[in-house]
Scaffold this motif. Structure first.
Motif, PDB file in Angstrom:
ATOM      1  N   GLY A  42      -5.893  16.379  56.343  1.00 18.33           N
ATOM      2  CA  GLY A  42      -5.462  15.148  56.983  1.00 18.33           C
ATOM      3  C   GLY A  42      -6.016  13.944  56.252  1.00 18.33           C
ATOM      4  O   GLY A  42      -6.259  13.988  55.042  1.00 18.33           O
ATOM      5  N   PHE A  90      -5.237   5.574  51.182  1.00 21.16           N
ATOM      6  CA  PHE A  90      -4.409   4.715  52.017  1.00 21.16           C
ATOM      7  C   PHE A  90      -5.261   3.628  52.650  1.00 21.16           C
ATOM      8  O   PHE A  90      -6.325   3.893  53.207  1.00 21.16           O
ATOM      9  CB  PHE A  90      -3.727   5.517  53.129  1.00 21.16           C
ATOM     10  N   GLY A 103      -0.469   1.176  54.235  1.00 16.25           N
ATOM     11  CA  GLY A 103       0.133   0.846  52.968  1.00 16.25           C
ATOM     12  C   GLY A 103       0.775   2.079  52.339  1.00 16.25           C
ATOM     13  O   GLY A 103       0.661   3.187  52.870  1.00 16.25           O
TER      14      GLY A 103
ATOM     15  N   PHE B  34      -1.990   9.666  69.148  1.00 17.06           N
ATOM     16  CA  PHE B  34      -0.903   9.209  68.284  1.00 17.06           C
ATOM     17  C   PHE B  34      -0.275  10.391  67.556  1.00 17.06           C
ATOM     18  O   PHE B  34      -0.945  11.396  67.264  1.00 17.06           O
ATOM     19  CB  PHE B  34      -1.434   8.244  67.205  1.00 17.06           C
ATOM     20  N   TYR B  36       1.749  10.421  63.874  1.00  9.77           N
ATOM     21  CA  TYR B  36       2.236   9.708  62.706  1.00  9.77           C
ATOM     22  C   TYR B  36       3.102  10.661  61.890  1.00  9.77           C
ATOM     23  O   TYR B  36       2.880  11.873  61.882  1.00  9.77           O
ATOM     24  CB  TYR B  36       1.082   9.219  61.836  1.00  9.77           C
ATOM     25  N   GLN B  38       4.830  11.263  57.907  1.00  8.56           N
ATOM     26  CA  GLN B  38       4.782  10.874  56.496  1.00  8.56           C
ATOM     27  C   GLN B  38       5.947  11.527  55.773  1.00  8.56           C
ATOM     28  O   GLN B  38       5.986  12.749  55.604  1.00  8.56           O
ATOM     29  CB  GLN B  38       3.461  11.309  55.860  1.00  8.56           C
ATOM     30  N   GLY B  43       3.823   6.240  52.729  1.00 12.83           N
ATOM     31  CA  GLY B  43       2.661   6.150  53.601  1.00 12.83           C
ATOM     32  C   GLY B  43       2.993   6.671  54.987  1.00 12.83           C
ATOM     33  O   GLY B  43       4.080   7.176  55.249  1.00 12.83           O
ATOM     34  N   LEU B  44       2.029   6.554  55.897  1.00 14.19           N
ATOM     35  CA  LEU B  44       2.210   7.056  57.257  1.00 14.19           C
ATOM     36  C   LEU B  44       2.869   5.991  58.126  1.00 14.19           C
ATOM     37  O   LEU B  44       2.562   4.800  58.020  1.00 14.19           O
ATOM     38  CB  LEU B  44       0.864   7.441  57.875  1.00 14.19           C
ATOM     39  N   PHE B  89       1.298  14.137  61.595  1.00 14.60           N
ATOM     40  CA  PHE B  89      -0.142  14.085  61.837  1.00 14.60           C
ATOM     41  C   PHE B  89      -0.407  13.666  63.275  1.00 14.60           C
ATOM     42  O   PHE B  89       0.107  12.637  63.736  1.00 14.60           O
ATOM     43  CB  PHE B  89      -0.825  13.071  60.919  1.00 14.60           C
ATOM     44  N   LEU B 102      -8.977   5.796  63.412  1.00 11.73           N
ATOM     45  CA  LEU B 102      -8.288   7.048  63.710  1.00 11.73           C
ATOM     46  C   LEU B 102      -9.036   8.267  63.174  1.00 11.73           C
ATOM     47  O   LEU B 102      -9.564   8.242  62.066  1.00 11.73           O
ATOM     48  CB  LEU B 102      -6.886   7.030  63.113  1.00 11.73           C
ATOM     49  N   PHE B 104      -7.918  12.126  62.355  1.00 13.26           N
ATOM     50  CA  PHE B 104      -6.662  12.836  62.131  1.00 13.26           C
ATOM     51  C   PHE B 104      -6.835  14.342  62.179  1.00 13.26           C
ATOM     52  O   PHE B 104      -7.886  14.886  61.808  1.00 13.26           O
ATOM     53  CB  PHE B 104      -6.092  12.492  60.746  1.00 13.26           C
ATOM     54  N   GLY B 105      -5.767  15.016  62.569  1.00 18.97           N
ATOM     55  CA  GLY B 105      -5.642  16.444  62.331  1.00 18.97           C
ATOM     56  C   GLY B 105      -5.210  16.680  60.893  1.00 18.97           C
ATOM     57  O   GLY B 105      -4.964  15.742  60.135  1.00 18.97           O
ATOM     58  N   GLY B 106      -5.111  17.940  60.510  1.00 14.03           N
ATOM     59  CA  GLY B 106      -4.841  18.294  59.122  1.00 14.03           C
ATOM     60  C   GLY B 106      -3.395  18.114  58.681  1.00 14.03           C
ATOM     61  O   GLY B 106      -3.098  18.225  57.492  1.00 14.03           O
ATOM     62  N   GLY B 107      -2.510  17.840  59.618  1.00 17.28           N
ATOM     63  CA  GLY B 107      -1.103  17.641  59.267  1.00 17.28           C
ATOM     64  C   GLY B 107      -0.306  18.943  59.346  1.00 17.28           C
ATOM     65  O   GLY B 107      -0.829  20.030  59.070  1.00 17.28           O
TER      66      GLY B 107
END
Lengths: 111, 114
Positions: A42, A90, A103, B34, B36, B38, B43-44, B89, B102, B104-107
Protein backbone atom coordinates in the motif's frame (compact mmCIF):
# COMPACT_ATOMS: atom_id res chain seq x y z
CA UNK A 1 -7.23 24.59 -10.57
CA UNK A 2 -4.25 22.36 -11.24
CA UNK A 3 -4.78 20.49 -7.96
CA UNK A 4 -1.63 18.74 -6.70
CA UNK A 5 1.35 18.77 -9.05
CA UNK A 6 4.58 16.81 -8.72
CA UNK A 7 7.88 17.00 -10.54
CA UNK A 8 9.67 15.13 -11.94
CA UNK A 9 7.51 12.22 -13.15
CA UNK A 10 10.50 9.89 -13.45
CA UNK A 11 13.99 9.99 -11.96
CA UNK A 12 16.99 7.67 -11.91
CA UNK A 13 19.68 8.24 -9.29
CA UNK A 14 22.89 6.56 -8.33
CA UNK A 15 23.46 5.42 -4.76
CA UNK A 16 24.63 8.34 -2.64
CA UNK A 17 23.19 11.10 -4.82
CA UNK A 18 20.76 13.62 -3.40
CA UNK A 19 17.70 15.15 -4.95
CA UNK A 20 14.48 17.01 -4.20
CA UNK A 21 11.02 15.91 -5.25
CA UNK A 22 8.77 18.90 -5.76
CA UNK A 23 5.13 19.13 -4.73
CA UNK A 24 2.74 22.05 -5.05
CA UNK A 25 -0.98 22.54 -4.53
CA UNK A 26 -3.28 25.42 -5.42
CA UNK A 27 -6.27 24.51 -3.25
CA UNK A 28 -5.09 26.48 -0.20
CA UNK A 29 -4.98 23.28 1.86
CA UNK A 30 -3.21 23.44 5.20
CA UNK A 31 -2.41 19.72 5.34
CA UNK A 32 0.18 18.18 3.03
CA UNK A 33 1.90 14.81 3.08
CA UNK A 34 4.27 12.47 1.32
CA UNK A 35 3.67 8.74 0.85
CA UNK A 36 5.69 6.03 -0.80
CA UNK A 37 4.07 3.13 -2.63
CA UNK A 38 5.74 -0.25 -2.74
CA UNK A 39 4.26 -3.46 -4.19
CA UNK A 40 1.95 -5.25 -1.76
CA UNK A 41 2.46 -2.67 0.98
CA UNK A 42 0.00 0.00 0.00
CA UNK A 43 1.09 3.55 0.68
CA UNK A 44 3.13 4.45 3.74
CA UNK A 45 3.38 7.92 5.22
CA UNK A 46 6.86 9.49 5.12
CA UNK A 47 6.35 13.04 6.46
CA UNK A 48 3.43 15.37 6.82
CA UNK A 49 2.65 18.99 7.57
CA UNK A 50 -0.41 20.56 9.18
CA UNK A 51 0.54 24.09 8.14
CA UNK A 52 3.37 26.34 6.99
CA UNK A 53 6.36 25.99 9.27
CA UNK A 54 5.11 22.75 10.86
CA UNK A 55 6.29 19.28 9.84
CA UNK A 56 6.28 15.88 11.50
CA UNK A 57 7.42 12.34 10.82
CA UNK A 58 5.23 9.58 9.56
CA UNK A 59 5.76 5.83 9.52
CA UNK A 60 8.92 5.71 7.36
CA UNK A 61 10.84 9.01 7.69
CA UNK A 62 14.44 7.79 7.68
CA UNK A 63 16.52 9.11 4.79
CA UNK A 64 14.10 11.90 3.95
CA UNK A 65 13.78 15.56 4.93
CA UNK A 66 10.94 18.01 4.39
CA UNK A 67 10.23 21.67 4.95
CA UNK A 68 7.12 23.80 4.58
CA UNK A 69 7.95 27.45 4.06
CA UNK A 70 4.72 28.25 2.17
CA UNK A 71 1.20 26.84 2.17
CA UNK A 72 1.56 25.84 -1.49
CA UNK A 73 4.84 23.89 -1.52
CA UNK A 74 6.06 20.80 0.29
CA UNK A 75 9.35 19.45 -1.17
CA UNK A 76 10.78 16.07 -0.18
CA UNK A 77 14.56 15.76 -0.02
CA UNK A 78 16.53 12.54 -0.33
CA UNK A 79 19.81 13.19 1.42
CA UNK A 80 21.85 10.21 0.17
CA UNK A 81 19.84 7.92 -2.06
CA UNK A 82 19.84 4.17 -1.41
CA UNK A 83 18.37 1.30 -3.51
CA UNK A 84 15.78 0.75 -0.74
CA UNK A 85 14.32 4.15 -1.69
CA UNK A 86 13.35 2.90 -5.13
CA UNK A 87 9.60 3.47 -5.08
CA UNK A 88 6.74 5.58 -6.36
CA UNK A 89 6.27 8.76 -4.32
CA UNK A 90 2.94 10.50 -3.95
CA UNK A 91 2.29 13.92 -2.53
CA UNK A 92 -1.16 14.71 -1.18
CA UNK A 93 -3.00 17.66 0.30
CA UNK A 94 -6.18 18.00 2.28
CA UNK A 95 -8.37 20.47 4.09
CA UNK A 96 -8.28 18.64 7.42
CA UNK A 97 -6.07 15.59 6.97
CA UNK A 98 -8.96 13.21 6.24
CA UNK A 99 -9.86 13.16 2.54
CA UNK A 100 -6.60 13.43 0.65
CA UNK A 101 -6.07 14.74 -2.89
CA UNK A 102 -3.13 13.03 -4.55
CA UNK A 103 -0.65 14.15 -7.16
CA UNK A 104 0.25 11.96 -10.16
CA UNK A 105 3.37 10.52 -8.51
CA UNK A 106 7.12 10.39 -9.08
CA UNK A 107 8.69 7.07 -10.02
CA UNK A 108 12.20 6.93 -8.54
CA UNK A 109 14.83 4.31 -9.28
CA UNK A 110 18.07 4.21 -7.28
CA UNK A 111 20.85 2.15 -8.85
CA UNK B 1 -1.26 1.49 16.29
CA UNK B 2 -3.72 1.72 13.46
CA UNK B 3 -3.76 -0.84 10.67
CA UNK B 4 -5.84 -1.85 7.65
CA UNK B 5 -6.05 -5.33 6.17
CA UNK B 6 -7.63 -6.04 2.81
CA UNK B 7 -7.92 -9.13 0.71
CA UNK B 8 -5.01 -9.88 -1.54
CA UNK B 9 -5.49 -9.89 -5.26
CA UNK B 10 -5.62 -10.09 -8.02
CA UNK B 11 -9.36 -10.48 -8.23
CA UNK B 12 -10.44 -11.51 -11.72
CA UNK B 13 -14.10 -11.20 -12.70
CA UNK B 14 -16.18 -11.29 -15.83
CA UNK B 15 -18.10 -8.20 -16.85
CA UNK B 16 -21.41 -7.79 -14.97
CA UNK B 17 -20.26 -10.00 -12.09
CA UNK B 18 -20.74 -9.01 -8.44
CA UNK B 19 -17.72 -7.59 -6.65
CA UNK B 20 -16.75 -7.75 -3.01
CA UNK B 21 -13.37 -6.62 -1.68
CA UNK B 22 -12.98 -7.22 2.03
CA UNK B 23 -11.42 -4.66 4.34
CA UNK B 24 -10.99 -4.77 8.11
CA UNK B 25 -9.28 -2.27 10.36
CA UNK B 26 -7.75 -1.73 13.77
CA UNK B 27 -7.86 1.75 15.27
CA UNK B 28 -7.45 3.27 18.69
CA UNK B 29 -9.99 6.04 18.16
CA UNK B 30 -13.02 6.62 15.97
CA UNK B 31 -11.63 6.63 12.45
CA UNK B 32 -13.05 7.76 9.15
CA UNK B 33 -12.88 5.08 6.47
CA UNK B 34 -12.10 5.45 2.78
CA UNK B 35 -11.81 3.56 -0.47
CA UNK B 36 -9.37 4.96 -3.02
CA UNK B 37 -8.92 3.74 -6.59
CA UNK B 38 -5.76 3.85 -8.68
CA UNK B 39 -6.03 3.44 -12.44
CA UNK B 40 -2.90 2.35 -14.34
CA UNK B 41 -0.21 5.01 -14.38
CA UNK B 42 -2.21 7.45 -12.28
CA UNK B 43 -2.39 8.73 -8.74
CA UNK B 44 -5.06 7.75 -6.23
CA UNK B 45 -8.61 9.08 -6.44
CA UNK B 46 -11.15 9.05 -3.66
CA UNK B 47 -13.91 6.57 -4.50
CA UNK B 48 -16.06 6.84 -1.37
CA UNK B 49 -15.88 7.44 2.35
CA UNK B 50 -17.78 7.06 5.63
CA UNK B 51 -17.12 9.04 8.76
CA UNK B 52 -19.11 7.22 11.46
CA UNK B 53 -20.57 3.84 12.32
CA UNK B 54 -23.41 2.58 10.06
CA UNK B 55 -22.71 5.26 7.44
CA UNK B 56 -22.81 4.00 3.86
CA UNK B 57 -20.52 5.57 1.30
CA UNK B 58 -21.44 5.23 -2.36
CA UNK B 59 -20.15 6.43 -5.71
CA UNK B 60 -20.22 5.17 -9.33
CA UNK B 61 -22.20 2.08 -8.29
CA UNK B 62 -19.74 1.14 -5.54
CA UNK B 63 -20.89 0.94 -1.92
CA UNK B 64 -19.31 0.30 1.47
CA UNK B 65 -20.86 0.36 4.95
CA UNK B 66 -18.94 1.31 8.08
CA UNK B 67 -19.45 -1.63 10.47
CA UNK B 68 -18.03 -0.81 13.89
CA UNK B 69 -19.08 -4.13 15.44
CA UNK B 70 -17.02 -6.11 12.92
CA UNK B 71 -14.45 -3.32 12.26
CA UNK B 72 -15.06 -3.72 8.54
CA UNK B 73 -15.63 -1.57 5.46
CA UNK B 74 -16.13 -4.01 2.59
CA UNK B 75 -16.40 -2.62 -0.95
CA UNK B 76 -19.20 -3.93 -3.18
CA UNK B 77 -20.51 -3.36 -6.67
CA UNK B 78 -23.42 -5.18 -8.21
CA UNK B 79 -22.19 -5.31 -11.81
CA UNK B 80 -18.58 -4.56 -12.69
CA UNK B 81 -17.38 -3.19 -16.01
CA UNK B 82 -14.07 -3.52 -17.82
CA UNK B 83 -13.43 0.13 -16.97
CA UNK B 84 -13.45 -0.76 -13.26
CA UNK B 85 -10.13 -2.59 -13.67
CA UNK B 86 -7.80 -0.86 -11.23
CA UNK B 87 -6.15 -1.20 -7.83
CA UNK B 88 -8.42 -0.47 -4.86
CA UNK B 89 -7.09 0.71 -1.51
CA UNK B 90 -8.92 0.72 1.79
CA UNK B 91 -7.70 3.38 4.24
CA UNK B 92 -8.52 5.03 7.54
CA UNK B 93 -7.79 8.36 9.15
CA UNK B 94 -7.80 9.04 12.86
CA UNK B 95 -7.55 12.46 14.51
CA UNK B 96 -5.59 10.87 17.32
CA UNK B 97 -2.89 9.60 14.97
CA UNK B 98 -0.37 11.36 12.69
CA UNK B 99 -2.32 14.52 12.04
CA UNK B 100 -5.32 12.60 10.73
CA UNK B 101 -3.25 11.25 7.84
CA UNK B 102 -4.18 8.04 6.06
CA UNK B 103 -3.22 4.48 6.99
CA UNK B 104 -3.58 2.23 3.93
CA UNK B 105 -4.18 -1.42 3.29
CA UNK B 106 -1.95 -3.22 0.80
CA UNK B 107 -4.28 -2.73 -2.16
CA UNK B 108 -6.33 -5.19 -4.23
CA UNK B 109 -5.94 -5.39 -7.98
CA UNK B 110 -9.20 -5.95 -9.84
CA UNK B 111 -9.19 -7.24 -13.40
CA UNK B 112 -12.49 -7.36 -15.27
CA UNK B 113 -12.64 -9.40 -18.46
CA UNK B 114 -15.16 -8.71 -21.25
Amino acid sequence: NAGVTQTPKFQVLKTGQSMTLQCAQDMNHEYMSWYRQDPGMGLRLIHYSVGAGITDQGEVPNGYNVSRSTTEDFPLRLLSAAPSQTSVYFCASSYDGGTQYFGPGTRLTVL
Amino acid sequence: GNSVTQMEGPVTLSEEAFLTINCTYTATGYPSLFWYVQYPGEGLQLLLKATKADDKGSNKGFEATYRKETTSFHLEKGSVQVSDSAVYFCALSDYNNAGNMLTFGGGTRLMVKP
